[in-house]
Design a protein around this motif. Structure first.
Motif, PDB file in Angstrom:
ATOM      1  N   UNK A  39      23.834   4.306  19.315  1.00 41.13           N
ATOM      2  CA  UNK A  39      23.935   5.562  18.719  1.00 41.13           C
ATOM      3  C   UNK A  39      24.885   6.481  18.810  1.00 41.13           C
ATOM      4  N   UNK A  40      25.511   7.200  18.024  1.00 40.20           N
ATOM      5  CA  UNK A  40      26.563   8.102  18.251  1.00 40.20           C
ATOM      6  C   UNK A  40      26.547   9.191  19.391  1.00 40.20           C
ATOM      7  N   UNK A  41      25.235   9.505  19.563  1.00 39.56           N
ATOM      8  CA  UNK A  41      25.244  10.580  20.528  1.00 39.56           C
ATOM      9  C   UNK A  41      24.759   9.753  21.914  1.00 39.56           C
ATOM     10  N   UNK A  42      24.840   8.787  22.065  1.00 43.94           N
ATOM     11  CA  UNK A  42      24.595   8.226  23.551  1.00 43.94           C
ATOM     12  C   UNK A  42      25.728   8.259  24.493  1.00 43.94           C
ATOM     13  N   UNK A  43      25.570   8.842  25.468  1.00 46.78           N
ATOM     14  CA  UNK A  43      26.215   9.222  26.387  1.00 46.78           C
ATOM     15  C   UNK A  43      26.746   7.831  27.125  1.00 46.78           C
ATOM     16  N   UNK A  47      18.943  10.054  11.172  1.00 46.54           N
ATOM     17  CA  UNK A  47      18.467  11.091  10.173  1.00 46.54           C
ATOM     18  C   UNK A  47      19.922  11.661   9.483  1.00 46.54           C
ATOM     19  N   UNK A  48      21.066  11.721  10.218  1.00 51.15           N
ATOM     20  CA  UNK A  48      22.272  12.531   9.696  1.00 51.15           C
ATOM     21  C   UNK A  48      23.285  11.561   9.807  1.00 51.15           C
ATOM     22  N   UNK A  49      23.264  10.405   9.913  1.00 42.42           N
ATOM     23  CA  UNK A  49      24.585   9.494  10.097  1.00 42.42           C
ATOM     24  C   UNK A  49      24.278   7.858   9.693  1.00 42.42           C
ATOM     25  N   UNK A  50      25.163   7.244   9.437  1.00 44.87           N
ATOM     26  CA  UNK A  50      25.147   6.106   9.154  1.00 44.87           C
ATOM     27  C   UNK A  50      26.247   5.469  10.070  1.00 44.87           C
TER      28      UNK A  50
END
Length: 132
Positions: A68-72, A7-10
């Motif tokens: 994804x960017x938020x994956x820890x 929703x917020x990034x590519x």
């Protein structure tokens, strides 16, 4: 290059992970590798991780995946190592002949971004692991 999005990034986040067996013991065969791969895919879904390529040698595995960017990533890797160690030693009792303590994986891991390297080059490198 194909980019992923939410929703917020590519983004395009590809990683090359190497996990080594404790003491570099030679315990990985095709069946153990396949089961470890199944667990990686299953747990990876919860962390928004998608497997691109998987291969093994007798004492380590190579994994190419995207996320994804938020994956820890460190949480995922530690969860994977813990769960797979327990399950693999339970399902493949022959492992205990070479690894008698609780550990299966080495405490460390190698995680590399694919950076400027084309993913196809990394994929080919992983595909050729164990072929000597």
């Amino acid at each position: 290059m194909k980019l992923d999005s939410n929703n917020h990034s590519v983004f395009s986040l590809n990683y090359h992970l190497v996990l080594v067996i404790k003491y570099r013991r030679k315990v990985i065969d095709d069946d153990i590798s396949e089961r470890a791969k199944e667990m990686f895919i299953s747990l990876g879904e919860k962390y928004h991780i998608a497997l691109i390529e998987w291969n093994h040698d007798i004492d380590h595995i190579h994994v190419l995946f995207k996320t994804h960017p938020k994956t820890e990533l460190s949480k995922f890797i530690n969860a994977y190592k813990s769960a797979s160690s327990r399950i693999l030693k339970k399902e493949f009792p022959q492992i205990r002949q070479k690894l008698w303590k609780e550990y299966f994986w080495s405490r460390s891991f190698c995680l590399l971004t694919t950076g400027g390297t084309p993913v196809d080059v990394v994929r080919e490198y992983i595909e050729n692991q164990g072929m000597k």
